[in-house]
Design a protein around this motif. Structure first.
Motif, PDB file in Angstrom:
ATOM      1  N   LEU A   6      37.712  42.628  44.534  1.00  0.00           N
ATOM      2  CA  LEU A   6      37.883  41.214  43.965  1.00  0.00           C
ATOM      3  C   LEU A   6      39.262  40.410  44.190  1.00  0.00           C
ATOM      4  O   LEU A   6      40.366  41.103  44.123  1.00  0.00           O
ATOM      5  N   ARG A  34      33.776  37.822  46.654  1.00  0.00           N
ATOM      6  CA  ARG A  34      34.032  37.917  45.329  1.00  0.00           C
ATOM      7  C   ARG A  34      35.492  37.394  44.864  1.00  0.00           C
ATOM      8  O   ARG A  34      36.404  37.993  45.346  1.00  0.00           O
ATOM      9  N   GLY A  85      41.758  40.858  39.678  1.00  0.00           N
ATOM     10  CA  GLY A  85      41.296  41.215  41.010  1.00  0.00           C
ATOM     11  C   GLY A  85      42.324  42.373  41.356  1.00  0.00           C
ATOM     12  O   GLY A  85      43.665  42.243  40.797  1.00  0.00           O
TER      13      GLY A  85
END
Length: 291
Positions: A6, A34, A85
């Motif tokens: 991410l 993502r 992330g």
């Protein structure tokens, strides 16, 4: 096969709702599988909040954050701390990212294992630029259109609006130094991209320049004037003192004499900026940020 990590894209913004919308739309159109987008409103007085909140309602990947302390570094730091992330990408509110931007940065980071990778700016002229500016790569570099080469290579620092870092690396150096960043849309003080690159490298982290991961950066008419470019050069000298790298000025001047009249002219303007910075240090108004 490892899933794509991410990426949290941090987009600070201050009173640039029109270009911010364009930047945000380009980020939403990324082909990377993502990612989330954290728009950090640095206390804007225009329609930024309403525009971003509308985007949040329409796209769950967009998050709105508010940072009242002025300056790009507080805004970026809030975004980095709120990021979910494993990787954190930094964008500016006056740029446009091609759809493959995040994918190219992520691929370069995976290939190199680096703590940070970044690409170049491509000028997006808001009006037809003067011929003397188009002809001078040196003068364009003063506007942050740096040329680190056409091949992937190690770097000492990355451009602030086109970089991707591991979240762990940023946390290990306590994110961006508050005294190194610009405050407001008109200030020319600050070199947070260079400063954090130096701290990461000193801490043993590797950085790489990825030439294919370019973004388009708006250049308004006011930045195409020679007077503005010379002011940028002056404050570049001051900023070198502020982040403790003024010792490189001698080598810069030596290189300038080999590049031509434009580089020599900039060198003559950078030097007074360095001297002004040193005077401010001597008088106690400036404390270089070396750590």
């Amino acid at each position: 096969m490892r899933a794509s990590p991410l990426i949290s894209v941090v987009l600070p913004t201050f009173n640039r709702v029109a270009t911010m919308r364009e930047a945000l739309a380009s980020l939403q159109a990324q082909d990377y599988p993502r990612f989330e987008i954290l728009v950090v409103d640095n206390n804007s007085s225009d329609d930024t909040a309403a525009s971003v909140q509308a985007a949040c309602a329409a796209d769950s990947r967009v998050r709105y954050l508010h940072e009242p302390e002025p300056g790009v570094c507080p805004a970026r730091n809030l975004g980095c701390r709120e990021a979910q992330g494993e990787l954190v990408a930094l964008a500016d509110d006056d740029e446009v990212a091609p759809p493959q931007w995040l994918s190219l940065l992520a691929a370069a980071q995976a290939d190199t294992g680096a703590s940070g990778v970044g690409g170049p700016y491509t000028p997006l002229w808001d009006v037809t630029p003067p011929r003397w500016l188009v002809a001078s790569r040196c003068l364009q570099e003063t506007l942050s259109f740096m040329d680190f080469g056409c091949e992937r290579c190690p770097a000492e620092w990355l451009l602030g609006g086109n970089a991707l870092y591991t979240r762990g690396a940023l946390a290990s150096v306590n994110y961006f130094g508050l005294r190194a960043g610009r405050i407001g849309s008109t200030s020319l003080k600050g070199a947070s991209d260079i400063e954090i690159g130096r701290r990461l490298c000193r801490a043993g982290h590797a950085l790489y320049f990825e030439p294919s991961a370019a973004v388009y950066h708006h250049v308004p008419a006011g930045r195409m004037r020679l007077s503005y470019i010379l002011r940028r050069a002056f404050w570049a000298g001051y900023n070198d003192v502020a982040i403790g790298r003024e010792w490189q000025v001698g080598s810069k001047v030596a290189r300038a004499t080999k590049r031509g009249w434009d580089a020599m002219a900039l060198g003559l303007v950078i030097l007074p900026g360095v001297l002004w910075g040193r005077l401010m240090v001597h008088l106690g108004y400036l404390q270089p940020q070396n750590e």
